[in-house]
Design a protein around this motif. Structure first.
Motif, PDB file in Angstrom:
ATOM      1  N   ARG A 104      -9.138   0.544   2.670  1.00  0.00           N
ATOM      2  CA  ARG A 104      -9.652   1.844   2.305  1.00  0.00           C
ATOM      3  C   ARG A 104      -9.121   2.862   3.471  1.00  0.00           C
ATOM      4  O   ARG A 104      -9.556   2.601   4.739  1.00  0.00           O
ATOM      5  CB  ARG A 104     -10.942   2.104   1.928  1.00  0.00           C
TER       6      ARG A 104
ATOM      7  N   GLY B  68       0.872  -1.176  -0.072  1.00  0.00           N
ATOM      8  CA  GLY B  68       0.000  -0.035  -0.034  1.00  0.00           C
ATOM      9  C   GLY B  68       0.747   1.205   0.015  1.00  0.00           C
ATOM     10  O   GLY B  68       0.769   2.321  -0.813  1.00  0.00           O
TER      11      GLY B  68
ATOM     12  N   THR C 103      -0.763   3.162   6.398  1.00  0.00           N
ATOM     13  CA  THR C 103      -1.499   1.990   5.873  1.00  0.00           C
ATOM     14  C   THR C 103      -0.919   0.795   6.511  1.00  0.00           C
ATOM     15  O   THR C 103      -1.798  -0.202   6.638  1.00  0.00           O
ATOM     16  CB  THR C 103      -1.072   1.934   4.260  1.00  0.00           C
TER      17      THR C 103
ATOM     18  N   GLU D  62       1.087   4.048  -2.868  1.00  0.00           N
ATOM     19  CA  GLU D  62       0.537   5.501  -2.468  1.00  0.00           C
ATOM     20  C   GLU D  62       1.664   6.562  -2.910  1.00  0.00           C
ATOM     21  O   GLU D  62       1.372   7.437  -3.298  1.00  0.00           O
ATOM     22  CB  GLU D  62       0.470   5.267  -1.037  1.00  0.00           C
TER      23      GLU D  62
ATOM     24  N   ALA E 231      -5.111  -0.206  -7.179  1.00  0.00           N
ATOM     25  CA  ALA E 231      -5.375   0.581  -5.971  1.00  0.00           C
ATOM     26  C   ALA E 231      -6.143   2.047  -6.812  1.00  0.00           C
ATOM     27  O   ALA E 231      -5.795   2.202  -7.947  1.00  0.00           O
ATOM     28  CB  ALA E 231      -4.360   1.177  -5.172  1.00  0.00           C
ATOM     29  N   ARG E 232      -6.514   2.860  -6.097  1.00  0.00           N
ATOM     30  CA  ARG E 232      -6.909   4.224  -6.548  1.00  0.00           C
ATOM     31  C   ARG E 232      -6.749   5.083  -5.332  1.00  0.00           C
ATOM     32  O   ARG E 232      -6.823   4.925  -4.092  1.00  0.00           O
ATOM     33  CB  ARG E 232      -8.406   4.137  -7.122  1.00  0.00           C
TER      34      ARG E 232
ATOM     35  N   ASP F   5      -9.057  -6.185   1.189  1.00  0.00           N
ATOM     36  CA  ASP F   5      -8.915  -5.001   0.786  1.00  0.00           C
ATOM     37  C   ASP F   5      -8.814  -3.984   1.624  1.00  0.00           C
ATOM     38  O   ASP F   5      -9.270  -4.388   2.848  1.00  0.00           O
ATOM     39  CB  ASP F   5     -10.111  -4.580  -0.427  1.00  0.00           C
TER      40      ASP F   5
ATOM     41  N   PHE G 216      -7.531   6.481  -0.036  1.00  0.00           N
ATOM     42  CA  PHE G 216      -6.757   5.583  -0.773  1.00  0.00           C
ATOM     43  C   PHE G 216      -7.524   4.249  -0.702  1.00  0.00           C
ATOM     44  O   PHE G 216      -7.790   3.796   0.543  1.00  0.00           O
ATOM     45  CB  PHE G 216      -5.419   5.452  -0.106  1.00  0.00           C
ATOM     46  N   SER G 217      -7.655   3.474  -1.732  1.00  0.00           N
ATOM     47  CA  SER G 217      -8.270   2.215  -1.571  1.00  0.00           C
ATOM     48  C   SER G 217      -7.524   1.354  -2.556  1.00  0.00           C
ATOM     49  O   SER G 217      -7.113   1.494  -3.724  1.00  0.00           O
ATOM     50  CB  SER G 217      -9.846   2.545  -2.333  1.00  0.00           C
ATOM     51  N   LEU G 218      -7.463   0.026  -1.860  1.00  0.00           N
ATOM     52  CA  LEU G 218      -6.230  -0.871  -2.203  1.00  0.00           C
ATOM     53  C   LEU G 218      -7.180  -2.283  -2.226  1.00  0.00           C
ATOM     54  O   LEU G 218      -7.725  -2.620  -1.021  1.00  0.00           O
ATOM     55  CB  LEU G 218      -5.182  -0.866  -1.427  1.00  0.00           C
ATOM     56  N   ASP G 219      -6.854  -2.884  -3.374  1.00  0.00           N
ATOM     57  CA  ASP G 219      -7.552  -4.405  -3.622  1.00  0.00           C
ATOM     58  C   ASP G 219      -6.370  -5.426  -3.671  1.00  0.00           C
ATOM     59  O   ASP G 219      -5.588  -5.048  -4.654  1.00  0.00           O
ATOM     60  CB  ASP G 219      -8.455  -4.606  -4.615  1.00  0.00           C
ATOM     61  N   TYR G 220      -6.190  -6.397  -2.641  1.00  0.00           N
ATOM     62  CA  TYR G 220      -4.880  -7.296  -2.732  1.00  0.00           C
ATOM     63  C   TYR G 220      -5.590  -8.440  -3.756  1.00  0.00           C
ATOM     64  O   TYR G 220      -6.406  -9.057  -3.317  1.00  0.00           O
ATOM     65  CB  TYR G 220      -4.795  -7.687  -1.555  1.00  0.00           C
TER      66      TYR G 220
END
Lengths: 146, 155
Positions: free
Chosen positions: B91, A67, B64, A71, A138-139, B89, A93-97
């Motif tokens: 956020r 992450g 994070t 970022e 991620a976005r 996930d 911040f949004s994160l998919d593993y």
């Protein structure tokens, strides 16, 4: 505009990637590298290091570290492509593993989906051996005005 | 009423394991304990964790990692037995800038443990959880791997 952003802009114009990373302490601690590929696109890479591990049994990179790497990539990518010398501020911040990060180099590429007057939206993708098999996507939203 | 950890031994072992993992040790994470099922972790401000040298603010990536780790510990406070979990996930909302020089705390809770997924929320703060710097929401896969995370931590 801060002295720091002015320095970043100078390093950007000189394309001094190493000094740019070195100016951000945590990016340096992670071991981030930054370069421009043949097509002139920014590429971020993170060579494997023991200190970045989050699961010693597999072993796998720490999810939080992935992450942080993404970022950081998004922020630098945005600074790189902006005229303004105001530091963008991360809003969320949004994160998919998608897969575990193996003990290999991790790569990341970013795309500015939208750059408005106040907010920018950045997409980030991370992979290892095969770009078609992403480790994470991620976005991030950044605030561009103070 | 504050429920106690589902299995205190799982929480004790896993919290010790998680903060000892190489990246958490690199960042200097400390496990301060669990109130009910809500664990609290702490990271001291350090120069090499800074993201913006102009302000001295800690890098968002450190937050994070802190949210990810504390949230994972909160899941283990709800687990009836040892199992491997993996973040699906995450956020993070950055509510306000962290102050340079000050330690950051994170408190997390697993508010739903389903058969395959665990849902968590967390806040990061300096002095008061009611005045947070960041808010994080995450989901974890349960039984994510047959390889036990415990190979080193088991007594």
């Amino acid at each position: 505009m801060s002295d720091f952003m002015e320095k970043l802009a100078q390093l950007r114009d000189a394309k001094d990637f190493t000094a740019l990373i070195d100016s951000i302490p945590y990016a340096r601690l992670m071991g981030v590298e930054m370069l421009e590929d043949e097509s002139g696109e920014l590429l971020f890479q993170l060579p494997f290091a023991e200190r970045n591990v989050g699961n010693t049994a597999l072993p796998a990179l720490h999810g939080g570290l992935i992450g942080g790497f993404l970022e950081n990539a998004a922020l630098l990518h945005l600074i790189w492509h902006r005229e303004s010398l105001e530091a963008p501020k991360i809003v969320d911040f949004s994160l998919d593993y998608l897969r575990s990060g193996r003990p290999q180099t991790l790569f990341a590429r970013c795309e500015i989906t939208k750059q408005g007057k106040r907010v920018a939206h950045v997409l980030i993708e991370a992979w290892q051996e095969d770009r078609r098999k992403p480790v994470a996507v991620a976005r991030a939203h950044f605030l561009l005005t103070q | 009423m504050t429920p106690s950890p589902a299995n205190p031994q799982v929480l004790e072992t896993m919290s010790a394991l998680f903060v000892s993992l190489p990246h958490c040790a690199t960042l200097g994470f400390q496990y301060l304990g669990t109130e009910g099922r809500r664990p609290v972790l702490k990271v001291e401000w350090r120069e090499d964790l800074v993201g913006n040298p102009a302000s001295g603010t800690i890098h968002g990536g450190v937050i994070t990692s802190l949210v990810d780790t504390t949230s994972a510990v909160s899941v283990t406070a709800c687990l009836p037995d040892f199992e491997t979990i993996a973040t699906l996930d995450l956020r993070i909302d950055y509510l306000k800038a962290a102050m340079p020089g000050k330690a950051i705390y994170c408190r997390a809770e697993c508010y739903r443990l389903a058969s395959q997924i665990a849902f968590t929320r967390a806040v990061c703060y300096h002095d008061d959880p009611a005045d947070p710097i960041a808010h994080g929401v995450a989901t974890f896969m349960r039984e994510s791997s047959r390889a036990s995370m415990l190979q080193e931590a088991k007594p």
